[in-house]
Design a protein around this motif. Structure first.
Motif, mmCIF file in Angstrom:
data_model
loop_
_atom_site.group_PDB
_atom_site.id
_atom_site.type_symbol
_atom_site.label_atom_id
_atom_site.label_comp_id
_atom_site.label_asym_id
_atom_site.label_seq_id
_atom_site.Cartn_x
_atom_site.Cartn_y
_atom_site.Cartn_z
ATOM 1 N N THR A 1 0.844 -1.197 0.000
ATOM 2 C CA THR A 1 0.000 0.000 0.000
ATOM 3 C C THR A 1 0.881 1.249 0.000
ATOM 4 N N SER A 2 1.933 1.257 0.812
ATOM 5 C CA SER A 2 2.856 2.387 0.855
ATOM 6 C C SER A 2 3.538 2.603 -0.490
ATOM 7 N N LEU A 3 3.905 1.529 -1.162
ATOM 8 C CA LEU A 3 4.542 1.654 -2.474
ATOM 9 C C LEU A 3 3.611 2.401 -3.430
ATOM 10 N N LEU B 1 5.248 6.004 -3.252
ATOM 11 C CA LEU B 1 6.166 5.963 -4.392
ATOM 12 C C LEU B 1 5.469 6.381 -5.681
ATOM 13 N N LEU B 2 4.312 5.776 -5.966
ATOM 14 C CA LEU B 2 3.641 6.029 -7.235
ATOM 15 C C LEU B 2 2.645 7.187 -7.175
ATOM 16 N N ASP C 1 -5.095 5.668 -8.900
ATOM 17 C CA ASP C 1 -4.371 6.794 -9.486
ATOM 18 C C ASP C 1 -5.336 7.761 -10.163
ATOM 19 N N GLY C 2 -6.628 7.572 -9.944
ATOM 20 C CA GLY C 2 -7.642 8.406 -10.562
ATOM 21 C C GLY C 2 -8.214 7.796 -11.826
ATOM 22 N N THR C 3 -7.519 6.842 -12.396
ATOM 23 C CA THR C 3 -7.988 6.130 -13.588
ATOM 24 C C THR C 3 -8.146 4.647 -13.285
ATOM 25 N N CYS C 4 -7.163 4.096 -12.626
ATOM 26 C CA CYS C 4 -7.115 2.673 -12.307
ATOM 27 C C CYS C 4 -7.341 2.482 -10.807
ATOM 28 N N ARG C 5 -8.021 1.403 -10.457
ATOM 29 C CA ARG C 5 -8.257 1.104 -9.046
ATOM 30 C C ARG C 5 -7.807 -0.321 -8.760
ATOM 31 N N LEU C 6 -7.035 -0.481 -7.672
ATOM 32 C CA LEU C 6 -6.572 -1.790 -7.231
ATOM 33 C C LEU C 6 -7.082 -2.068 -5.829
ATOM 34 N N THR C 7 -7.451 -3.318 -5.583
ATOM 35 C CA THR C 7 -7.717 -3.774 -4.230
ATOM 36 C C THR C 7 -6.563 -4.685 -3.854
ATOM 37 N N LEU C 8 -5.901 -4.370 -2.762
ATOM 38 C CA LEU C 8 -4.749 -5.134 -2.285
ATOM 39 C C LEU C 8 -5.202 -5.958 -1.087
ATOM 40 N N TRP C 9 -5.031 -7.266 -1.167
ATOM 41 C CA TRP C 9 -5.479 -8.193 -0.132
ATOM 42 C C TRP C 9 -4.274 -8.787 0.572
ATOM 43 N N ARG D 1 14.387 2.902 -7.975
ATOM 44 C CA ARG D 1 15.720 2.323 -7.714
ATOM 45 C C ARG D 1 16.070 2.284 -6.232
ATOM 46 N N VAL D 2 15.637 3.272 -5.468
ATOM 47 C CA VAL D 2 16.038 3.370 -4.063
ATOM 48 C C VAL D 2 14.910 2.975 -3.102
ATOM 49 N N TRP D 3 13.781 2.503 -3.628
ATOM 50 C CA TRP D 3 12.670 2.114 -2.766
ATOM 51 C C TRP D 3 13.014 0.798 -2.060
#
Length: 133
Positions: free
Chosen positions: A20-22, A26-27, A45-53, A93-95
């Motif tokens: 979720t933090s990424l 990050l994004l 992101d306003g266009t795409c939606r993800l559900t993270l389980w 690169r640094v994440w």
């Protein structure tokens, strides 16, 4: 009757807070919902939606393998400019916990460019600049 695109994509993740933090930090996505009783988050992101389980931590987890697992191969997100791709690559690169599969490079002979990385839990993410518009 036909479908109208993806409403959302659900991904099972190794560590819900890290992934979720990424997406948020990050994004630059927004957190739309969080349900710790299930547990899951929804990001966009306003266009795409993800559900993270959150994967069931009481069971052995199986690492993602794009060549042998049925289902997701990778998920690709678009950026608006080559400069956006390069700036995001600098941050990726640094994440912590991220593995770069390949740096920004021409896609299909160019001028389009893309890069591929694995988020800390191992899901493959592609960032694409389509060289249009």
């Amino acid at each position: 009757m036909s479908t109208k695109g993806i409403n959302h994509l659900g991904l099972t993740v190794r560590n819900l807070d890290e992934t979720t933090s990424l997406f948020i930090d990050l994004l630059g996505w927004k957190l739309l919902a969080r349900d710790d009783s299930y547990p899951r988050t929804t990001v966009s992101d306003g266009t795409c939606r993800l559900t993270l389980w959150q994967a069931d931590r009481s069971q052995p987890m199986t690492d993602f393998d794009r060549k042998t697992n049925i289902g997701l191969h990778h998920v690709a997100f678009e950026v608006g400019s080559k400069e956006d791709l390069l700036a995001l690559a600098d941050k990726i690169r640094v994440w912590p916990g991220v593995t770069i599969e390949f740096e920004p490079e021409p896609l299909g002979g160019g001028p389009r460019q893309h890069m591929m990385f694995l988020e800390p839990g191992g899901i493959r993410i592609e960032i694409v600049w389509p060289a249009q518009g």
